[in-house]
Design an enzyme around this catalytic site. Structure first.
Site, PDB file in Angstrom:
ATOM      1  N   ASP A 198       0.859  -1.180   0.000  1.00  0.00           N
ATOM      2  CA  ASP A 198       0.000   0.000   0.000  1.00  0.00           C
ATOM      3  C   ASP A 198       0.897   1.231   0.000  1.00  0.00           C
ATOM      4  O   ASP A 198       1.514   1.565   1.011  1.00  0.00           O
ATOM      5  CB  ASP A 198      -0.899  -0.036   1.245  1.00  0.00           C
ATOM      6  CG  ASP A 198      -1.721   1.224   1.435  1.00  0.00           C
ATOM      7  OD1 ASP A 198      -1.589   2.172   0.627  1.00  0.00           O
ATOM      8  OD2 ASP A 198      -2.503   1.276   2.413  1.00  0.00           O
ATOM      9  N   LYS A 224      -3.445  11.957  -3.040  1.00  0.00           N
ATOM     10  CA  LYS A 224      -2.335  12.138  -2.109  1.00  0.00           C
ATOM     11  C   LYS A 224      -1.133  12.772  -2.815  1.00  0.00           C
ATOM     12  O   LYS A 224      -0.167  13.158  -2.165  1.00  0.00           O
ATOM     13  CB  LYS A 224      -1.881  10.790  -1.527  1.00  0.00           C
ATOM     14  CG  LYS A 224      -2.974   9.892  -0.983  1.00  0.00           C
ATOM     15  CD  LYS A 224      -3.436  10.285   0.386  1.00  0.00           C
ATOM     16  CE  LYS A 224      -4.341   9.197   0.962  1.00  0.00           C
ATOM     17  NZ  LYS A 224      -4.888   9.574   2.271  1.00  0.00           N
ATOM     18  N   CYS A 362      -8.235   5.915  10.729  1.00  0.00           N
ATOM     19  CA  CYS A 362      -8.520   4.626  10.100  1.00  0.00           C
ATOM     20  C   CYS A 362      -7.422   3.613  10.405  1.00  0.00           C
ATOM     21  O   CYS A 362      -7.038   2.807   9.553  1.00  0.00           O
ATOM     22  CB  CYS A 362      -8.711   4.775   8.591  1.00  0.00           C
ATOM     23  SG  CYS A 362     -10.165   5.734   8.137  1.00  0.00           S
TER      24      CYS A 362
END
Length: 404
Positions: A198, A224, A362
């Site tokens: 990721d 991002k 998260c």
């Protein structure tokens, strides 16, 4: 020479005011801001050649198709993928991860094992839990230490001939830790396991080389990296993408359709069903081009200076504790002050024009590890300044006084 003042002029949002104060945007780990050069590409698309792609003989469709596929090649070059068709456009990191989890549902069985790390975002935990429920595979976790680093010796003990998949983030969104992914990938391959990295938090700060890493899958989101929301990338080695079944059925991902049988299109279209986010893909490529004009070595050096400066100034504040103290980290600082709830700090900071993120980010397992409800997270990009950090520190001190 790196001229941050000139770079800031590319970002119109940085000049607005929030609650009557100049905006200090320190929530870059959630989403970065978009330069005018990328905004112009978006406007240009909708103003001049808005059309569906791959299906039209008319000029607008061909222009849109060319721009979209050129963006794919830009992304291929940036990540050093071997082939353009190893780059799959998705809606973002979460979509990319779920595509791979769905694909492996037909390849795993009871007794197989998959490994994630304790530093993962929920989007790199929940899909694998769902995969285990479907297949009977077992989920194992690489533990972390108090500095926010993975304990690689424990990872070594988890690996065995039953390990089929390993999933680790390149950089922790909650702590900023840069994980030793080269070592993790090599060891996984030694037992025949595939690896997904990721890269959502890494790609704004460094330039991954997927061939050098020898990674099987690498995922990220454009928002991002100074691009738009709703678009991202799945890199997959060609041999893996050929093995995996399509994620969705529909237009574009087919070769031939009849009521008796459907055959699938070649890569990358096999995984790109339906009308894609054409404008988003084009703007994604433009954002990559923009950041490469600045240079990722330059970005890393400057952001390292910001991280060091902000860390030093924060540690002068009584009662402030930073979570994630690895020597190998990037421009994220998560912290709490005494018994003050992070939400309260974040709310007061916003009143003074300072945008930070509060909560569990998260990454609830990380918060559980530290036995805290969440943190205040300040995250930096190359368009931030030391003067902004000074404003942030001043506002933080005022907020602490008001809440104490």
């Amino acid at each position: 020479m790196f001229d941050v003042k000139s770079i800031r002029e590319d970002f119109p949002i940085l000049y607005r005011k929030v609650n009557g104060k100049p905006l200090v945007y320190l929530d870059n780990a959630a989403t970065s801001q978009t330069p005018q050069q990328v905004i112009d590409v978006i406007v240009d698309y909708y103003s001049k050649y808005n059309a569906n792609i791959h299906r039209g003989v008319h000029t607008l469709s061909q222009e849109a198709t060319d721009a979209y596929e050129n963006a794919r090649r830009t992304i291929q070059s940036h990540f050093n993928a071997k082939h353009p068709h190893e780059i799959i456009f998705t809606s973002g990191t979460t979509h990319s991860i779920n595509m791979i989890a769905n694909g492996f549902a037909s390849l795993l069985k009871k007794g197989d094992e998959i490994i994630v790390s304790a530093l993962e975002h929920h989007s790199n935990i929940v899909p694998w839990q769902m995969l285990c429920e479907k297949t009977g595979a077992t989920l194992k976790v690489i533990p972390m230490n108090s500095e926010g680093e993975l304990i690689i010796s424990e990872y070594d003990m988890l690996l065995n001939e039953n390990t089929k998949l390993v999933f680790v983030n390149h950089i922790s969104n909650a702590l900023g830790t840069i994980n030793p992914i080269e070592n993790i990938i090599t060891k996984a391959h030694d037992v025949g396991a595939a690896v997904l990295i990721d890269g959502a938090q890494a790609c704004p700060h460094l330039k991954p080389d997927v061939q050098k890493l020898n990674v099987d899958f690498y995922v990220c989101s454009a928002h991002k990296i100074c691009g738009p929301t709703g678009i991202g990338m799945l890199y997959g080695k060609e041999e893996w993408l050929q093995k995996l079944p399509p994620y969705q059925g529909g237009g574009e991902m087919i070769a031939e359709v009849s009521f008796d049988k459907t055959t699938y299109a070649d890569l990358p279209h096999k995984f790109e069903a339906g009308t894609p986010n054409v404008c988003g893909g084009i703007a994604f490529g433009a954002a990559i081009d923009y950041m490469n004009t600045i240079g990722f070595e330059t970005i890393a050096q400057y952001e390292g200076e910001l991280l060091e400066y902000a860390t030093t100034e924060l540690l002068y504040i009584d009662g402030l504790k930073i979570y994630g103290t690895s020597a190998n980290k990037t421009s994220v600082i998560s912290f709490n002050v005494g018994n003050i709830h992070p939400y309260d700090l974040g709310t007061l900071l916003d009143k003074m024009g300072i945008a930070v993120r509060t909560g569990h980010h998260c990454a609830q397992p990380i918060m559980d590890f530290y036995k805290i409800p969440g943190t205040v997270r300040a995250s930096f990009m190359f368009y931030n300044t030391k003067e902004e950090i000074d404003l942030f520190i001043s506002a933080l001190k005022k907020s602490i006084m008001m809440l104490s």
